[in-house]
Design a protein around this motif. Structure first.
Motif, mmCIF file in Angstrom:
data_model
loop_
_atom_site.group_PDB
_atom_site.id
_atom_site.type_symbol
_atom_site.label_atom_id
_atom_site.label_comp_id
_atom_site.label_asym_id
_atom_site.label_seq_id
_atom_site.Cartn_x
_atom_site.Cartn_y
_atom_site.Cartn_z
ATOM 1 N N LEU A 224 -34.733 24.553 2.324
ATOM 2 C CA LEU A 224 -34.040 25.530 3.157
ATOM 3 C C LEU A 224 -34.883 26.800 3.327
ATOM 4 C CD1 LEU A 224 -31.469 26.374 4.620
ATOM 5 C CD2 LEU A 224 -30.516 27.069 2.412
ATOM 6 N N ASP A 225 -34.933 27.290 4.530
ATOM 7 C CA ASP A 225 -35.735 28.472 4.845
ATOM 8 C C ASP A 225 -34.795 29.589 5.305
ATOM 9 O OD1 ASP A 225 -37.339 30.400 5.955
ATOM 10 O OD2 ASP A 225 -38.024 29.160 7.626
ATOM 11 N N LEU A 226 -34.518 30.520 4.412
ATOM 12 C CA LEU A 226 -33.613 31.626 4.745
ATOM 13 C C LEU A 226 -34.396 32.915 5.017
ATOM 14 C CD1 LEU A 226 -30.737 31.105 2.124
ATOM 15 C CD2 LEU A 226 -30.736 30.461 4.533
ATOM 16 N N TRP A 229 -32.755 35.122 7.408
ATOM 17 C CA TRP A 229 -31.304 35.322 7.254
ATOM 18 C C TRP A 229 -31.057 36.624 6.515
ATOM 19 C CZ3 TRP A 229 -27.017 31.347 6.873
ATOM 20 C CH2 TRP A 229 -27.267 30.248 7.705
#
Lengths: 515, 312
Positions: A224-226, A229
């Motif tokens: 997951l690449d946050l 975010w």
């Protein structure tokens, strides 16, 4: 936390019997620092804009499954309530009231919040009488007339704070110009609504310690690449990531600061003085009520009806006069208010600088031809001011340069600060919430990431565009004023410069422009 | 006119088709502003959407096509890049699919299984995977770089990383295993802005039909081959406005809706006679975005949907 600290600790943790491990989990209040909790929407700010956004999302089929967090530094608890339908109950009316437009009320009904509003404490009104303090020129905003009067008068009506002429004619409840409602009553109703909703975590009494972007993404792999975010840091080392972070956090919005969205504007050298007044007329609950407004050279003064014999005062004036008014003893304040509605402007100036004694008012009033000054026949006399209800706010105008960014949306005062009088700002905030909720639904139905520009652009252009169009509209209205004989005198006292500079005027015009 | 019979043109190789078209005197172009797969670069090619190797006759993509899309890869998710018009068109794709499903009362009744062919950077595949009514999305594209872009972009959304929700495969469609039984096929097989890049649609399409479950839909979008579409897509979009890179479109491979339908009618598996055939013409209006325009399928961008028979 415990599990993220060290491999050795983790290993010994798993050596524990399951029951003990569960106990550890239960006390572990936050997940590990590197894995923030994921929310679809995080709303910072539990005022009417943020609360109505959430209620609205949960009332639409395509958005009701969103996982939402609402964060507010204050406790969102319902204030004490008077008994049902007890209009003039034991609790005095708050001086922070809003004049909800029919469009706002319709929206609040649709999202299931209006039924929670204490109805004995709201007051609909069906007309507004406006007159010029210098000439006595008069314009009535009676909904019965609205079918006949053409666009110019309608436009003038939109200049009046506290009025909601923009949409009345085509809405249900067309007989109502607007509904007076205490902000606290509305907020309590929305809080009650939101507390009953599934999939909403209410984190009130919780201060946002910081907002930053998520961790750098790992170069390889499919984890997951946050990194783009927004991640909010909350007390107790809790971290939550937002697919969409909504700033409903007021004029000094931390969300807006995080998003690096500039907000431009200016302060007027003016204050709005508010107070709750007691009138000499006792109104029947069902009797139609009216609002009154007089334009004085120093700014407009308005009397907006509350249930029974109460009314809300909104007096825009110079900063110096505002602080003078606040310093007056109650009886003299009352006399000053009566004078401001009834006397010649020279008499008002004299009284405000020399003596606001009530004998002075009586004497001057006896020497004044009230009808010639445009005083409406049914205008009430102010008997007294509710103690402790006098307050004032500086008038200012701020407008964010955009309402959206990547995974960011601003609503309400975070997007625009219009002057705080008579709740026009609140109506705009509700309209923002309604528009954002609608655009998020459109995005969900098309499978969009609701934090992406593809989903948010529509909201921004819907709402920001309307505000931005105002300058042009003001210019056109100015021309109309110049061209038509009837309202010229009235327009003169209003002053085109004032129109151009006052945020709330723009707000009204904006809605006029959007039909 | 030179296209003697609408359906027979599909059986001809692209080079011949372009010849016919050239003779027909229909040179012009109004962009089909959104181009299927954005490409960058100035590659002048005949386009074939086929696999990396042109030697396999049954494969649908050729090397130049693939390399064109490679150079475009970085722009897929740039809001102001050459894929912007595709992003803007994407909601209409869902609207059209819903319309097709609604003809047979299938809307929202089951969890849909999607196969997106020529998925590019994943604009449609991602959006389909986010829908509550979606069971899974399998997305294939022969161009390695676009699949890599698609996978990187998938990482930014935790929802899309849920196991089985969205699977990208860097293969030509011919290499995707066929379902063991027809009912294990896909509910919706989509071909958005792909068919105009195919050299031999008549051999490419029947292969795809085998992936559709009985009662499922083949949904696609493409551009009609008219003077208007030449002017808009080749001349304006590629040459004048540069909204899409030059060489994005091969106008001679554009297909008329009548040609599509007459092909579908001849396929025994397809129900192209009644409500099993749907078409929707769309037009990009600057400032307003994509709008449905009734009748525009005859001269511009259009969607088509054809349903596979339930009993085969």
């Amino acid at each position: 936390m415990l599990l993220s600290t060290s491999p050795a600790l983790r290993a010994s943790f798993f050596a524990l019997p399951p029951s003990l491990r569960r106990a550890c989990y239960a006390t572990a209040t936050s997940p590990s620092a590197s894995h923030p909790e994921i929310f679809d929407l995080v709303c910072v700010g539990g005022g009417p804009a943020g609360l109505s956004l959430i209620s609205s999302l949960k009332s639409q089929s395509s958005t009701k499954r969103l996982k939402i967090a609402l964060i507010d530094a204050q406790k969102l608890s319902a204030p004490p309530r008077t008994g049902d339908g007890d209009a003039s109950g034991t609790r005095e009316f708050s001086n922070r009231c809003s004049s909800l437009t029919p469009a706002s009320v319709k929206f609040l009904k649709r999202i299931g919040a209006w039924e929670n509003v204490e109805q004995g404490r709201v007051q609909a009104y069906t007309g507004m009488e406006v007159w010029d303090g210098v000439s006595g020129a008069k314009i009535n905003f009676d909904p019965m007339d609205r079918g006949r009067v053409a666009g110019v008068v309608e436009s003038l009506g939109r200049l009046v704070p506290g009025s909601g002429f923009g949409r009345g004619a085509e809405d249900e409840g067309a007989g109502e110009v607007a509904t007076m409602c205490e902000n606290s009553n509305l907020t309590a109703a929305l809080v009650e609504r939101v507390r009953g909703l599934e999939g909403v975590e209410v984190l009130d009494g919780t201060k946002v310690e910081g907002i930053e972007l998520g961790p750098e993404k790992e170069k390889d792999g499919m984890s997951l690449d946050l990194s783009l975010w927004p991640v909010l840091r909350l007390p107790g080392n809790r971290k939550i990531a937002a697919r969409l972070l909504v700033g409903a956090d007021g004029a000094n919005s931390p969300v807006r600061t995080f998003a690096d969205i500039p907000s431009k504007g200016w302060d007027y050298n003016q204050h709005g003085v508010v107070a709750t007044l007691q009138l000499d007329q006792v109104q029947d609950v069902s009797a139609p009520r009216k609002a009154f407004q007089r334009f004085l050279p120093t700014g407009p003064i308005a009397l907006l009806p509350l249930p029974g014999n109460k009314a809300s005062l909104v007096w825009s004036t110079t900063t110096a006069l505002a602080s003078h008014l606040k310093s007056l003893p109650p009886a003299e304040f009352t006399a000053a208010v009566n004078a401001a509605f009834r006397l010649l402007t020279t008499d008002i100036s004299y009284m405000l600088t020399h003596s606001t004694a009530s004998q002075d008012l009586d004497w001057r009033e006896s020497q004044t031809d009230l009808r010639a000054l445009g005083l409406p026949q049914d205008f009430p006399r102010v008997d007294s001011v509710v103690s402790g209800s006098i307050a004032s706010f500086p008038l200012r105008m701020r407008h964010a340069s955009t309402y959206t960014g990547h995974r960011i949306a601003l609503i309400g005062d975070a997007a625009h600060t219009i002057h705080p009088l008579a709740g026009q700002g609140l109506n705009l905030g509700l309209a923002d919430a309604e528009s954002l909720a609608r655009h998020l639904a459109i995005g969900m139905e098309a499978g969009m990431d609701i934090g992406s520009c593809w989903c948010l652009d529509g909201y921004g252009s819907d709402r920001w565009g309307k505000n931005n169009a105002v300058m042009g509209v003001v210019d056109k209205v100015g021309k109309v004023f110049g061209a038509s004989a009837g309202p010229v005198v009235w327009a003169r006292s209003l002053g085109f410069n004032a129109v151009e500079r006052l945020g709330w005027v723009k707000g009204g015009l904006m809605r006029g422009a959007s039909g | 006119m030179p296209t003697s019979s609408p359906s027979s043109i599909l059986t001809l190789p692209a080079s011949i088709r372009s010849l016919i078209v050239a003779q027909s005197g229909l040179q012009s172009a109004f962009p089909r502003l959104a181009t299927a797969i954005p490409r960058v670069g100035q590659i002048q090619t005949t386009r074939n959407y086929v696999t990396e190797s042109t030697t396999a006759p049954q494969s649908s993509v050729n090397a130049t096509e693939v390399s064109h899309f490679n150079t475009l890869a970085s722009e897929w998710w740039d809001p102001h890049g050459s894929s912007r018009l595709l992003h803007l068109m994407n909601p209409l794709r869902h609207q059209f699919i819903n319309r097709c499903l609604a003809t047979h009362g299938g809307e929202n009744t089951t969890q849909q299984k999607y196969l997106d062919i020529g998925c590019g950077g994943g604009i449609f595949a991602e959006s389909a995977a986010r829908l509550a009514s979606t069971a899974s999305v399998t997305a294939v594209d022969p161009t390695p770089e676009v699949i890599s872009v698609a996978k990187q972009h998938q990482r930014v959304d935790p929802l899309l990383l849920e196991p089985g929700r969205l699977t990208y495969r860097n293969i030509p469609i011919e290499e995707l295993p066929l379902p063991n039984t027809p009912s294990e096929g896909f509910d919706i097989v989509s071909l958005f802005e792909v068919i105009e890049h195919i050299q031999q649609p008549s051999s490419f399409l029947p292969n795809i039909l085998q992936h559709i479950k009985p009662g499922g839909w083949l949904i696609g979008s493409t551009i009609a081959r008219t003077s208007v579409s030449w002017f808009t897509t080749k001349f304006m979009a590629e040459q004048v406005l540069r909204m899409v890179p030059r060489g994005t479109h091969e106008w001679s491979q554009y297909i008329q809706p009548t040609e599509m339908r007459s092909w579908a009618t001849k396929e025994a598996d397809l129900d192209a006679e009644g409500i099993g055939w749907q078409v929707m013409g769309v037009v990009y209006v600057p400032g307003l975005g994509w709008k449905e325009v009734k009748g525009s399928e005859g001269w511009g961008n259009y969607f088509f949907g054809v349903r596979k028979n339930t009993a085969t």
